[in-house]
Design a protein around this motif. Structure first.
Motif, PDB file in Angstrom:
ATOM      1  N   ALA A 118      12.854  23.864  -5.631  1.00 55.24           N
ATOM      2  CA  ALA A 118      12.058  23.126  -6.404  1.00 55.24           C
ATOM      3  C   ALA A 118      11.456  21.825  -5.571  1.00 55.24           C
ATOM      4  CB  ALA A 118      12.721  22.755  -7.755  1.00 55.24           C
ATOM      5  N   TRP A 119      10.299  21.378  -6.185  1.00 56.06           N
ATOM      6  CA  TRP A 119       9.653  20.362  -5.674  1.00 56.06           C
ATOM      7  C   TRP A 119       9.752  19.323  -6.670  1.00 56.06           C
ATOM      8  CZ3 TRP A 119       7.400  19.220  -0.881  1.00 56.06           C
ATOM      9  CH2 TRP A 119       7.599  20.672  -0.095  1.00 56.06           C
ATOM     10  N   LEU A 120       9.804  17.896  -6.371  1.00 55.54           N
ATOM     11  CA  LEU A 120       9.719  16.814  -7.318  1.00 55.54           C
ATOM     12  C   LEU A 120       8.359  16.295  -7.153  1.00 55.54           C
ATOM     13  CD1 LEU A 120      10.913  14.920  -9.295  1.00 55.54           C
ATOM     14  CD2 LEU A 120      11.248  13.260  -7.189  1.00 55.54           C
ATOM     15  N   VAL A 121       7.625  16.378  -8.289  1.00 49.98           N
ATOM     16  CA  VAL A 121       6.198  15.896  -8.415  1.00 49.98           C
ATOM     17  C   VAL A 121       6.204  14.569  -9.076  1.00 49.98           C
ATOM     18  CG1 VAL A 121       3.597  16.209  -8.720  1.00 49.98           C
ATOM     19  CG2 VAL A 121       5.278  18.045  -7.997  1.00 49.98           C
ATOM     20  N   VAL A 122       5.912  13.355  -8.444  1.00 51.15           N
ATOM     21  CA  VAL A 122       5.702  12.012  -9.004  1.00 51.15           C
ATOM     22  C   VAL A 122       4.558  11.755  -9.302  1.00 51.15           C
ATOM     23  CG1 VAL A 122       6.530   9.633  -8.954  1.00 51.15           C
ATOM     24  CG2 VAL A 122       7.927  11.542  -7.708  1.00 51.15           C
ATOM     25  N   ILE A 123       4.017  11.847 -10.547  1.00 51.86           N
ATOM     26  CA  ILE A 123       2.494  11.730 -11.100  1.00 51.86           C
ATOM     27  C   ILE A 123       2.051  10.083 -11.144  1.00 51.86           C
ATOM     28  CG2 ILE A 123       0.979  12.140 -12.818  1.00 51.86           C
ATOM     29  CD1 ILE A 123       1.910  14.790 -11.673  1.00 51.86           C
ATOM     30  N   ASP A 124       1.278   9.893 -10.176  1.00 54.09           N
ATOM     31  CA  ASP A 124       0.499   8.733 -10.287  1.00 54.09           C
ATOM     32  C   ASP A 124       1.342   7.266 -10.416  1.00 54.09           C
ATOM     33  OD1 ASP A 124      -1.406  10.789 -10.053  1.00 54.09           O
ATOM     34  OD2 ASP A 124      -2.494  10.143 -12.273  1.00 54.09           O
ATOM     35  N   PRO A 125       2.282   6.972  -9.528  1.00 50.25           N
ATOM     36  CA  PRO A 125       3.357   5.795  -9.714  1.00 50.25           C
ATOM     37  C   PRO A 125       2.355   4.738  -9.138  1.00 50.25           C
ATOM     38  CG  PRO A 125       3.855   6.925  -8.155  1.00 50.25           C
ATOM     39  CD  PRO A 125       2.968   7.802  -8.656  1.00 50.25           C
ATOM     40  N   GLN A 126       1.429   4.180  -9.774  1.00 49.60           N
ATOM     41  CA  GLN A 126       0.311   3.050  -9.313  1.00 49.60           C
ATOM     42  C   GLN A 126       0.232   2.000 -10.133  1.00 49.60           C
ATOM     43  OE1 GLN A 126      -2.351   6.919  -9.116  1.00 49.60           O
ATOM     44  NE2 GLN A 126      -3.282   5.631  -7.712  1.00 49.60           N
ATOM     45  N   VAL A 127      -0.175   0.917  -9.564  1.00 49.15           N
ATOM     46  CA  VAL A 127      -0.410  -0.305 -10.127  1.00 49.15           C
ATOM     47  C   VAL A 127      -1.208  -0.523 -11.305  1.00 49.15           C
ATOM     48  CG1 VAL A 127      -1.367  -2.592  -9.915  1.00 49.15           C
ATOM     49  CG2 VAL A 127       0.033  -1.653  -7.829  1.00 49.15           C
ATOM     50  N   ILE A 128      -2.018   0.323 -11.483  1.00 51.38           N
ATOM     51  CA  ILE A 128      -3.313   0.511 -12.574  1.00 51.38           C
ATOM     52  C   ILE A 128      -2.418   1.242 -13.715  1.00 51.38           C
ATOM     53  CG2 ILE A 128      -4.028   2.945 -11.851  1.00 51.38           C
ATOM     54  CD1 ILE A 128      -6.799   1.888 -12.571  1.00 51.38           C
ATOM     55  N   PHE A 129      -1.443   1.862 -13.492  1.00 52.70           N
ATOM     56  CA  PHE A 129      -0.607   2.490 -14.475  1.00 52.70           C
ATOM     57  C   PHE A 129       0.557   1.633 -15.145  1.00 52.70           C
ATOM     58  CE2 PHE A 129      -2.836   6.100 -12.740  1.00 52.70           C
ATOM     59  CZ  PHE A 129      -3.846   6.331 -13.797  1.00 52.70           C
ATOM     60  N   ALA A 130       1.029   0.970 -13.989  1.00 54.15           N
ATOM     61  CA  ALA A 130       2.326   0.183 -14.356  1.00 54.15           C
ATOM     62  C   ALA A 130       2.271  -1.273 -14.757  1.00 54.15           C
ATOM     63  CB  ALA A 130       2.941   0.324 -12.785  1.00 54.15           C
TER      64      ALA A 130
END
Length: 187
Positions: A10-22
């Motif tokens: 399996a692959w871990l996909v971390v979706i959009d951990p960006q300043v604009i969303f945090a």
């Protein structure tokens, strides 16, 4: 690891951990983003070498409904290199050691991600926003034949109610999409 990664493929996909969303100052900031950071780190340690971090960016020239979208949200119409689109400092080291996929779309399932993980992979999905980019990625990947596990407590929604609603919708797609928690996955 739990059943979602029986062969360690399996692959871990971390979706959009960006300043604009945090960032709480951002119109798109998730009020619960900070709470998922330790869980994302724990998952990334388990998936070392099999981590993809995605980034959302504004298109150079928005077309169709995207033109309307950026008329409504002009603050997000910045260059890809703008600090709004940077991965949050708390997860920057994760992004530095991961594959990175950058797309101007909510869903990140596309040619760039498939090139890394394969056509019908096992994906373990975390990130933000559960009710936008996470759900758009999970549904498209599952529809293409991927086996998707969404880690509910390692995702952050635009609001707690919208997070719960998105999880409810994704739960309707079993067995293609399954929901779990960090503790269950790492047990």
């Amino acid at each position: 690891m739990a059943d979602s990664t029986p062969d360690g493929d399996a692959w871990l996909v971390v979706i959009d951990p960006q300043v604009i969303f945090a960032s709480p100052e951002s119109d798109w900031g998730s009020p619960t983003f900070a709470s998922i950071v330790p869980r994302v780190h724990a998952l990334a340690r388990e998936f070392a070498g099999r981590v993809v971090v995605t980034r959302f960016v504004a298109p150079t020239s928005p077309q169709g409904s995207w033109a309307d979208y950026y008329t409504r949200w002009p603050f997000a119409r910045v260059e890809e290199s703008d600090s709004l689109y940077a991965v949050v400092p708390e997860l920057a080291s994760l992004a530095a050691g991961a594959h990175v996929v950058t797309e101007p779309t909510f869903g990140k399932w596309g040619a760039a991600l498939r090139e890394i993980v394969g056509a019908t992979p096992r994906l373990v999905v975390t990130g933000v926003s559960t009710d936008c980019c996470v759900i758009a990625t999970a549904l498209a990947a599952a529809d293409a034949g991927a086996r998707v596990t969404v880690v509910s407590d390692a995702c952050a929604g635009s609001t707690p109610d919208d997070h719960a609603a998105a999880l409810r919708v994704m739960s309707l797609f079993e067995p293609q999409i399954t929901l779990t928690t960090t503790a269950e996955l790492l047990a």
